[in-house]
Write a protein that holds these residues in place. Structure first.
Motif, PDB file in Angstrom:
ATOM      1  N   GLY A   1      48.106   4.860   8.611  1.00  0.00           N
ATOM      2  CA  GLY A   1      48.785   5.181   7.358  1.00  0.00           C
ATOM      3  C   GLY A   1      49.796   4.144   6.962  1.00  0.00           C
ATOM      4  N   ALA A   2      49.766   2.977   7.610  1.00  0.00           N
ATOM      5  CA  ALA A   2      50.756   1.926   7.353  1.00  0.00           C
ATOM      6  C   ALA A   2      50.184   0.849   6.443  1.00  0.00           C
ATOM      7  N   ARG A   3      51.084   0.129   5.795  1.00  0.00           N
ATOM      8  CA  ARG A   3      50.699  -1.058   5.017  1.00  0.00           C
ATOM      9  C   ARG A   3      50.865  -2.274   5.908  1.00  0.00           C
TER      10      ARG A   3
ATOM     11  N   GLY B   1      58.162   5.066   5.317  1.00  0.00           N
ATOM     12  CA  GLY B   1      58.836   6.359   5.355  1.00  0.00           C
ATOM     13  C   GLY B   1      57.972   7.529   5.746  1.00  0.00           C
ATOM     14  N   ARG B   2      56.654   7.316   5.891  1.00  0.00           N
ATOM     15  CA  ARG B   2      55.754   8.414   6.244  1.00  0.00           C
ATOM     16  C   ARG B   2      55.660   8.556   7.762  1.00  0.00           C
ATOM     17  N   ALA B   3      55.263   9.722   8.203  1.00  0.00           N
ATOM     18  CA  ALA B   3      54.936   9.908   9.605  1.00  0.00           C
ATOM     19  C   ALA B   3      53.627   9.187   9.905  1.00  0.00           C
ATOM     20  N   PRO B   4      53.479   8.592  11.091  1.00  0.00           N
ATOM     21  CA  PRO B   4      52.203   7.958  11.431  1.00  0.00           C
ATOM     22  C   PRO B   4      51.093   9.000  11.530  1.00  0.00           C
ATOM     23  N   VAL B   5      49.892   8.612  11.134  1.00  0.00           N
ATOM     24  CA  VAL B   5      48.731   9.494  11.267  1.00  0.00           C
ATOM     25  C   VAL B   5      48.033   9.122  12.572  1.00  0.00           C
ATOM     26  N   THR B   6      48.076  10.007  13.538  1.00  0.00           N
ATOM     27  CA  THR B   6      47.521   9.731  14.858  1.00  0.00           C
ATOM     28  C   THR B   6      46.119  10.327  14.990  1.00  0.00           C
TER      29      THR B   6
ATOM     30  N   GLU C   1      43.554  -0.071   1.443  1.00  0.00           N
ATOM     31  CA  GLU C   1      44.393   0.809   0.627  1.00  0.00           C
ATOM     32  C   GLU C   1      44.099   2.281   0.913  1.00  0.00           C
ATOM     33  N   ALA C   2      42.901   2.546   1.439  1.00  0.00           N
ATOM     34  CA  ALA C   2      42.530   3.944   1.688  1.00  0.00           C
ATOM     35  C   ALA C   2      43.350   4.559   2.812  1.00  0.00           C
ATOM     36  N   GLY C   3      43.792   3.770   3.774  1.00  0.00           N
ATOM     37  CA  GLY C   3      44.562   4.323   4.883  1.00  0.00           C
ATOM     38  C   GLY C   3      45.859   4.976   4.424  1.00  0.00           C
ATOM     39  N   PRO C   4      46.759   4.219   3.781  1.00  0.00           N
ATOM     40  CA  PRO C   4      47.970   4.850   3.250  1.00  0.00           C
ATOM     41  C   PRO C   4      47.684   5.956   2.236  1.00  0.00           C
TER      42      PRO C   4
ATOM     43  N   SER D   1      45.333  14.618   8.551  1.00  0.00           N
ATOM     44  CA  SER D   1      45.873  15.148   9.806  1.00  0.00           C
ATOM     45  C   SER D   1      45.569  14.256  10.998  1.00  0.00           C
ATOM     46  N   ALA D   2      44.524  13.449  10.912  1.00  0.00           N
ATOM     47  CA  ALA D   2      44.159  12.502  11.959  1.00  0.00           C
ATOM     48  C   ALA D   2      43.362  11.381  11.309  1.00  0.00           C
ATOM     49  N   MET D   3      43.402  10.189  11.904  1.00  0.00           N
ATOM     50  CA  MET D   3      42.694   9.072  11.287  1.00  0.00           C
ATOM     51  C   MET D   3      42.485   7.962  12.304  1.00  0.00           C
ATOM     52  N   MET D   4      41.372   7.255  12.151  1.00  0.00           N
ATOM     53  CA  MET D   4      41.055   6.026  12.874  1.00  0.00           C
ATOM     54  C   MET D   4      40.253   5.130  11.949  1.00  0.00           C
ATOM     55  N   ASP D   5      40.265   3.808  12.225  1.00  0.00           N
ATOM     56  CA  ASP D   5      39.257   2.976  11.584  1.00  0.00           C
ATOM     57  C   ASP D   5      38.041   2.949  12.492  1.00  0.00           C
ATOM     58  N   VAL D   6      36.863   2.783  11.894  1.00  0.00           N
ATOM     59  CA  VAL D   6      35.619   2.868  12.655  1.00  0.00           C
ATOM     60  C   VAL D   6      35.335   1.503  13.271  1.00  0.00           C
ATOM     61  N   SER D   7      35.775   1.330  14.514  1.00  0.00           N
ATOM     62  CA  SER D   7      35.529   0.096  15.251  1.00  0.00           C
ATOM     63  C   SER D   7      34.256   0.195  16.086  1.00  0.00           C
TER      64      SER D   7
END
Length: 389
Positions: free
Chosen positions: A105-107, A167-172, A247-250, A258-264
């Motif tokens: 969720g970060a830039r 300022g957002r909480a990280p999306v783990t 841009e989709a992450g943030p 509620s949860a997120m990863m990039d597809v590696s």
């Protein structure tokens, strides 16, 4: 995901020392001379207080926190010099790190780069790689603030990314909850299809900077229609130089992901990681139903699969495997509350391109958290494992 192992890779490095500009090697220039050549090619970070040239860079941290991640690319393991231009290798090195920051969720704001290489490596190759990496960073507003150079037997690129959470909480990985929708932004399977084409000898020489060799893809004994050619070239580019939807992450974070990863490593392997971290089941839609985003992804890959498979059934199985277990697309895989799917205009809506590909549910009695496809355990082969294959 392992992408470029195999015998037969040609090594286009210049041999010997000295000579004209095209034959100039890093050993000819030395460390200081090489730095002087490529440092001007790299963008500065917006929060840069002290940049390259000192023992450490100093960056402003407006949020008071950084999202930090490191990834490596190893020649012969993740890329081949005869498969990709240096610019594509640089873009790829940047992309996989930028996507990690976006998936929290970060830039992405700044990168550091460590580079090992033989002294016979052409300076032109290094300049091309740095140009590609710098362009990928500049496109998302990130800068390169330092790094290291060292001699080695093969080219190894190690990149660390810093991201601003604004300022957002990280999306783990651990926040998925029953009832959430599974969403994805990107084109699952394209990178795996590109790798399959190159491994079959199709498309070698079709990278930008190489001459076009006629109506048929290089290595293919017959011409292909325009649609197949376009999809095959898109798959080759997705493998060589992925362009993650950063841009989709943030945006997903703002929409309440509620949860997120990039597809590696693959939809299934990375989805399985989210599921186990969250203690739930991530149940992906079965493409065989013919409906939904994953069915569409398989359909889009079918023209490429037909180039490699003996019959239609084998082509479909290949395309399905690419979509579900192929890696290195670096799309955004997230779980979101069901109410986020119908957010009104003007609200923090899901980003363009986000498509529902499954649902999160509780693990039943005797059932372990993990990924499922159409309600069934996918069996062996979730996707790439760096040591297990």
């Amino acid at each position: 995901m392992s992408t470029a192992e195999g015998a037969g890779a040609q090594d286009p490095r210049a041999q010997g020392r000295g000579g004209d500009e095209a034959r100039l090697t890093v050993a000819d220039l030395g460390e200081e001379g090489l730095l002087a050549r490529f440092a001007p090619l790299l963008p500065h970070a917006a929060g840069e207080v002290v940049g390259t040239g000192d023992d450490c860079a100093v960056l402003a941290a407006p949020d008071g926190r950084y999202a930090v991640s490191t990834d490596m690319l190893v020649e012969g393991r993740h890329f081949r010099l005869d498969w990709s231009t240096p610019e594509q290798v640089g873009r790829r090195a940047a992309a996989q790190n930028l996507a990690d920051a976006a998936a929290m969720g970060a830039r992405p704001t700044a990168l550091t780069v460590g580079l090992a290489m033989p002294g016979t490596t052409p300076v032109a190759w290094v300049e091309g790689m740095v140009t590609g990496l710098g362009e990928a960073c500049a496109e998302c507003g990130a800068g390169v603030v330092g790094g290291d150079l060292v001699g080695g037997r093969a080219i190894v690129i190690s990149v660390t990314v810093l991201g601003d959470l604004q300022g957002r909480a990280p999306v783990t990985r651990s926040g998925a909850r029953p009832g959430d929708a599974i969403v994805h932004v990107g084109a699952p399977g394209r990178s795996a299809a590109g790798l399959a084409l190159l491994s079959a000898g199709i498309g070698v020489g079709e990278a930008p900077g190489f001459p076009w060799r006629g109506p048929a893809l290089a290595g293919l004994p017959r011409a292909v229609d325009a649609g197949t050619r376009a999809e095959a070239l898109a798959c080759l580019e997705a493998f060589r130089a992925p362009r993650p939807p950063l841009e989709a992450g943030p945006a997903l974070a703002r929409s309440g992901a509620s949860a997120m990863m990039d597809v590696s490593d693959s939809l299934l392997r990375d989805g399985d990681r989210i599921a186990r971290a969250s203690g739930v089941i991530l149940d992906f839609d079965e493409p065989a139903t013919g409906e939904g985003a994953l069915a569409d992804a398989v359909a889009s890959l079918m023209p490429v699969a037909r180039l490699l498979a003996d019959d239609e059934a084998a082509a479909w199985a290949m395309a399905r495997a690419w979509a579900l277990t192929g890696g290195e697309d670096h799309g955004m895989l997230a779980t979101v509350p069901a109410e986020a799917l119908g957010a009104p205009a003007g609200a923090d809506r899901l980003p363009d391109g986000a498509r529902v590909i499954g649902r999160v549910r509780e693990a039943g009695d005797g059932e372990s958290p993990g990924a499922r496809v159409g309600g069934r355990a996918p069996g062996a082969g979730l996707g790439w494992d760096h040591f297990g294959g």
